[in-house]
Design a protein around this motif. Sequence first.
Motif, PDB file in Angstrom:
ATOM      1  N   GLY A 128       0.813  -1.213   0.000  1.00  0.00           N
ATOM      2  CA  GLY A 128       0.000   0.000   0.000  1.00  0.00           C
ATOM      3  C   GLY A 128       0.846   1.261   0.000  1.00  0.00           C
ATOM      4  N   LEU A 129       1.920   1.253   0.776  1.00  0.00           N
ATOM      5  CA  LEU A 129       2.808   2.419   0.814  1.00  0.00           C
ATOM      6  C   LEU A 129       3.517   2.601  -0.521  1.00  0.00           C
ATOM      7  CD1 LEU A 129       4.165   4.726   2.332  1.00  0.00           C
ATOM      8  CD2 LEU A 129       5.836   3.084   3.233  1.00  0.00           C
ATOM      9  N   THR A 130       3.934   1.496  -1.129  1.00  0.00           N
ATOM     10  CA  THR A 130       4.591   1.586  -2.435  1.00  0.00           C
ATOM     11  C   THR A 130       3.684   2.249  -3.457  1.00  0.00           C
ATOM     12  OG1 THR A 130       5.952  -0.378  -2.047  1.00  0.00           O
ATOM     13  CG2 THR A 130       5.567   0.228  -4.330  1.00  0.00           C
ATOM     14  N   ARG A 131       2.426   1.833  -3.493  1.00  0.00           N
ATOM     15  CA  ARG A 131       1.483   2.410  -4.461  1.00  0.00           C
ATOM     16  C   ARG A 131       1.196   3.883  -4.159  1.00  0.00           C
ATOM     17  NH1 ARG A 131      -1.147  -1.333  -7.674  1.00  0.00           N
ATOM     18  NH2 ARG A 131      -0.605  -3.507  -7.213  1.00  0.00           N
ATOM     19  N   GLY A 132       1.056   4.204  -2.876  1.00  0.00           N
ATOM     20  CA  GLY A 132       0.824   5.600  -2.508  1.00  0.00           C
ATOM     21  C   GLY A 132       1.997   6.493  -2.883  1.00  0.00           C
ATOM     22  N   LEU A 133       3.208   5.986  -2.684  1.00  0.00           N
ATOM     23  CA  LEU A 133       4.396   6.751  -3.052  1.00  0.00           C
ATOM     24  C   LEU A 133       4.488   6.935  -4.564  1.00  0.00           C
ATOM     25  CD1 LEU A 133       7.004   5.162  -0.612  1.00  0.00           C
ATOM     26  CD2 LEU A 133       6.279   7.569  -0.630  1.00  0.00           C
ATOM     27  N   MET A 134       4.019   5.954  -5.318  1.00  0.00           N
ATOM     28  CA  MET A 134       4.046   6.096  -6.778  1.00  0.00           C
ATOM     29  C   MET A 134       3.077   7.177  -7.253  1.00  0.00           C
ATOM     30  SD  MET A 134       4.528   2.248  -8.232  1.00  0.00           S
ATOM     31  CE  MET A 134       6.049   1.346  -7.881  1.00  0.00           C
ATOM     32  N   VAL A 135       1.914   7.239  -6.633  1.00  0.00           N
ATOM     33  CA  VAL A 135       0.975   8.322  -6.967  1.00  0.00           C
ATOM     34  C   VAL A 135       1.602   9.669  -6.608  1.00  0.00           C
ATOM     35  CG1 VAL A 135      -1.274   9.345  -6.489  1.00  0.00           C
ATOM     36  CG2 VAL A 135      -1.058   6.859  -6.712  1.00  0.00           C
ATOM     37  N   ALA A 136       2.228   9.741  -5.425  1.00  0.00           N
ATOM     38  CA  ALA A 136       2.896  10.975  -4.999  1.00  0.00           C
ATOM     39  C   ALA A 136       4.032  11.334  -5.956  1.00  0.00           C
ATOM     40  CB  ALA A 136       3.416  10.825  -3.578  1.00  0.00           C
ATOM     41  N   ALA A 137       4.753  10.321  -6.435  1.00  0.00           N
ATOM     42  CA  ALA A 137       5.818  10.564  -7.411  1.00  0.00           C
ATOM     43  C   ALA A 137       5.231  11.146  -8.694  1.00  0.00           C
ATOM     44  CB  ALA A 137       6.563   9.266  -7.712  1.00  0.00           C
ATOM     45  N   GLY A 138       4.054  10.660  -9.082  1.00  0.00           N
ATOM     46  CA  GLY A 138       3.380  11.217 -10.244  1.00  0.00           C
ATOM     47  C   GLY A 138       2.997  12.675 -10.034  1.00  0.00           C
ATOM     48  N   VAL A 139       2.522  13.001  -8.829  1.00  0.00           N
ATOM     49  CA  VAL A 139       2.159  14.395  -8.527  1.00  0.00           C
ATOM     50  C   VAL A 139       3.386  15.292  -8.651  1.00  0.00           C
ATOM     51  CG1 VAL A 139       1.340  15.971  -6.735  1.00  0.00           C
ATOM     52  CG2 VAL A 139       0.204  13.767  -7.070  1.00  0.00           C
ATOM     53  N   THR A 140       4.530  14.857  -8.086  1.00  0.00           N
ATOM     54  CA  THR A 140       5.738  15.676  -8.207  1.00  0.00           C
ATOM     55  C   THR A 140       6.204  15.759  -9.659  1.00  0.00           C
ATOM     56  OG1 THR A 140       7.245  13.814  -7.739  1.00  0.00           O
ATOM     57  CG2 THR A 140       6.493  15.136  -5.857  1.00  0.00           C
ATOM     58  N   HIS A 141       5.883  14.723 -10.441  1.00  0.00           N
ATOM     59  CA  HIS A 141       6.245  14.800 -11.862  1.00  0.00           C
ATOM     60  C   HIS A 141       5.351  15.803 -12.586  1.00  0.00           C
ATOM     61  CE1 HIS A 141       8.820  13.082 -14.956  1.00  0.00           C
ATOM     62  NE2 HIS A 141       7.812  13.280 -15.785  1.00  0.00           N
ATOM     63  N   GLY A 142       4.080  15.830 -12.235  1.00  0.00           N
ATOM     64  CA  GLY A 142       3.195  16.815 -12.838  1.00  0.00           C
ATOM     65  C   GLY A 142       3.534  18.236 -12.434  1.00  0.00           C
ATOM     66  N   LEU A 143       4.013  18.410 -11.202  1.00  0.00           N
ATOM     67  CA  LEU A 143       4.380  19.737 -10.703  1.00  0.00           C
ATOM     68  C   LEU A 143       5.734  20.192 -11.240  1.00  0.00           C
ATOM     69  CD1 LEU A 143       3.357  19.422  -6.931  1.00  0.00           C
ATOM     70  CD2 LEU A 143       2.220  20.816  -8.674  1.00  0.00           C
ATOM     71  N   PHE A 144       6.724  19.282 -11.225  1.00  0.00           N
ATOM     72  CA  PHE A 144       8.105  19.671 -11.503  1.00  0.00           C
ATOM     73  C   PHE A 144       8.792  18.811 -12.568  1.00  0.00           C
ATOM     74  CE2 PHE A 144       7.434  19.750  -6.759  1.00  0.00           C
ATOM     75  CZ  PHE A 144       7.143  21.101  -6.654  1.00  0.00           C
ATOM     76  N   ALA A 145       8.065  17.866 -13.180  1.00  0.00           N
ATOM     77  CA  ALA A 145       8.682  16.887 -14.086  1.00  0.00           C
ATOM     78  C   ALA A 145       9.846  16.186 -13.400  1.00  0.00           C
ATOM     79  CB  ALA A 145       9.153  17.552 -15.384  1.00  0.00           C
ATOM     80  N   SER A 146       9.725  15.978 -12.091  1.00  0.00           N
ATOM     81  CA  SER A 146      10.803  15.392 -11.280  1.00  0.00           C
ATOM     82  C   SER A 146      10.235  14.336 -10.348  1.00  0.00           C
ATOM     83  CB  SER A 146      11.515  16.486 -10.480  1.00  0.00           C
ATOM     84  OG  SER A 146      12.054  17.471 -11.330  1.00  0.00           O
ATOM     85  N   GLY A 147       9.677  13.295 -10.937  1.00  0.00           N
ATOM     86  CA  GLY A 147       9.123  12.219 -10.120  1.00  0.00           C
ATOM     87  C   GLY A 147      10.150  11.204  -9.674  1.00  0.00           C
ATOM     88  N   GLY A 148      11.391  11.331 -10.173  1.00  0.00           N
ATOM     89  CA  GLY A 148      12.416  10.339  -9.894  1.00  0.00           C
ATOM     90  C   GLY A 148      12.726  10.091  -8.431  1.00  0.00           C
TER      91      GLY A 148
END
Length: 240
Positions: A128-148
């Motif tokens: 569950g945490l892994t999936r939540g972090l992936m969604v959060a990584a997507g949000v940072t990618h949408g904000l900054f193109a830096s989901g890495g």
Amino acid sequence: MDPWLWLALFILIAYTIETVTGFGSIVIALSLGAILLPIPALLPVLVPLNILMSGYLSVRHRHAIHWPTLLRLILPLMAVGTLAGYLLRPYLGADLLQGLFGVLIIWFAGRELWRMANNHTPRAHPTGLTRGLMVAAGVTHGLFASGGPLLVYALTGVQLDKARFRATLIAVWFSLNSLLTLIFLVDGSLLAAGPRLLMYLPVLVVGVCLGEWLHHRVNEQRFRQLVFVMLLVTGGALLF
């Protein structure tokens, strides 16, 4: 001096570093560029540039991509987060975006320096945490193109060898940056950035060639340490 000329230098630095270490072209160019220019103005320039390298590398290493991890796990969750981040960005304002990006950079660089100093062995997260972090990584990618930074943290403990892990991540950036570039085309920002994109293309090529030359002449571990220290200082400048 025109800040867009400084960005050419930052792009040269970023792609030289990515060629040597395998990570960070947008994170580095954006963190340096955001000191002088607003993040929303930088993204329609930096994201399409990244497609050229990530697209080439995705084709070159396509046999090493772990397609189940890419298509069933990472892309569905990060694509949703990327769209959410893009829609959220106009409501945050340039100053808040810069501060949030500074926090992300400080966390990322500080964590990597700590890991390198302590020889830390990462442990897998609960599903569950892994999936939540992936969604959060997507949000940072949408904000900054830096989901890495968040995606690598989310994938802690995932059982992929180094070649498959790297090839899969490259395919993620190619896919998500293609999505962002399409969005920039629709909202008109890509056309406005077109002349600068053409101006920076030779800089990208020089950075890749310089990185290839350095790759066999520097100690990669020490080089990575210097890069993370630079990012730590840059993140502090963005925040304060």
